[in-house]
Scaffold this active site. Structure first.
Site, PDB file in Angstrom:
ATOM      1  N   HIS A 156       0.837  -1.203   0.000  1.00  0.00           N
ATOM      2  CA  HIS A 156       0.000   0.000   0.000  1.00  0.00           C
ATOM      3  C   HIS A 156       0.872   1.254   0.000  1.00  0.00           C
ATOM      4  O   HIS A 156       2.080   1.189   0.231  1.00  0.00           O
ATOM      5  CB  HIS A 156      -0.924   0.034   1.224  1.00  0.00           C
ATOM      6  CG  HIS A 156      -2.128  -0.839   1.095  1.00  0.00           C
ATOM      7  ND1 HIS A 156      -2.087  -2.186   1.389  1.00  0.00           N
ATOM      8  CD2 HIS A 156      -3.403  -0.576   0.697  1.00  0.00           C
ATOM      9  CE1 HIS A 156      -3.291  -2.712   1.179  1.00  0.00           C
ATOM     10  NE2 HIS A 156      -4.102  -1.757   0.760  1.00  0.00           N
ATOM     11  N   LYS A 160      -0.595   4.769   4.564  1.00  0.00           N
ATOM     12  CA  LYS A 160      -1.462   3.824   5.281  1.00  0.00           C
ATOM     13  C   LYS A 160      -0.896   3.571   6.672  1.00  0.00           C
ATOM     14  O   LYS A 160       0.297   3.284   6.826  1.00  0.00           O
ATOM     15  CB  LYS A 160      -1.599   2.514   4.503  1.00  0.00           C
ATOM     16  CG  LYS A 160      -2.623   1.566   5.115  1.00  0.00           C
ATOM     17  CD  LYS A 160      -2.990   0.446   4.165  1.00  0.00           C
ATOM     18  CE  LYS A 160      -3.989  -0.517   4.783  1.00  0.00           C
ATOM     19  NZ  LYS A 160      -5.265   0.147   5.136  1.00  0.00           N
TER      20      LYS A 160
END
Length: 268
Positions: A156, A160
């Site tokens: 990600h 995040k």
């Protein structure tokens, strides 16, 4: 038609949700948009903020003030914020679509309790592709699980804040359930140093963070002489937003209960 509100409408995901609501449900569309109290954006048009042009919905800093303007709240905010919204919606009889990740077991139990009074769709990932992947993982685990080493790799963007991702954990749960294992006892989160040989019944997790990656997940079933990889790659947050709006519309007329995207997509 369901009147839809979006919590956190000024954030990246919130603005995408506003756009998705307007695309999928133009007849009723977005009827309320909420931002954090004290935000300098309060009073701004939610459509203009999402680069859609004026839609006549002003950003509010108070969920209670717009309680009469929506039937279902879409909430992808942080756990503490979402739980406050959950308590309000439970009291007010409002349905919810929840995409918050990083919840503890106790927080998930609060969702289950609220589901006794209001209809809720809760999912770690609202992508149709990811939820189809969960079905495939269940099948693969039942066929290959006792013969293969299972590893889950997720990537990600740098912003995040929880790891592993909620989607990766949900994938691990699907696999563990199919194999009759308790994920909390067989999960291995990262490896370092002299770890020794890999325990046969474990499910490994590896996390990568960098750049602007929306979300990549690969599950590896590695056995002697062959390996199977099931991969999902998201290139746009709109994928998740469209799924959340689909869930919000699906909730119309539903009884109280805690549902997930498998219910919405009839994948059981």
């Amino acid at each position: 038609m369901r009147r839809i509100a979006v919590m956190g409408a000024a954030g990246r995901m919130g603005k995408t949700l506003v756009e998705a609501v307007q695309q999928r449900s133009p007849a009723s569309g977005l009827t309320a948009a909420i931002v954090r109290p004290g935000s300098t954006l309060i009073g701004a048009d939610a459509g203009e903020l999402a680069s859609l042009g004026r839609i006549g919905v002003s950003l509010s800093g108070n969920l209670e003030q717009v309680a009469d303007e929506f039937d279902v709240l879409i909430d992808f905010t942080l756990p503490d914020v979402m739980l406050k919204n959950l308590a309000f919606c439970r009291k007010a009889g409002k349905a919810m679509v929840i995409g918050t990740t990083g919840l503890t077991l106790e927080q998930k139990q609060l969702l289950a309790e609220a589901g006794k009074d209001i209809p809720i769709v809760f999912a770690a990932n609202f992508s149709v592709g990811v939820n189809l992947s969960l079905k495939l993982l269940d099948l693969a685990a039942r066929v290959l699980g006792d013969e293969a080493d299972i590893e889950i790799i997720e990537t990600h963007h740098r912003h995040k804040i929880d790891a592993p991702s909620g989607t990766a954990l949900r994938m691990g749960e699907a696999i563990a359930d199919a194999l009759g294992r308790d994920l909390s006892k067989v999960a291995v989160y990262g490896r370092e140093g002299h770890t020794g040989a890999r325990a046969r019944d474990t499910i490994g997790f590896a996390t990568v963070r960098g750049g602007d990656v929306v979300g990549d997940h690969t599950v590896l079933f590695a056995s002697e002489g062959e390996r199977l990889e099931i991969t999902h790659k998201a290139s746009s947050r709109m994928t998740f937003a469209k799924g959340a709006v689909r869930a919000a519309l699906w909730l119309e007329g539903r009884a109280a209960g805690l549902y997930d995207m498998r219910d919405v997509l009839d994948l059981h």
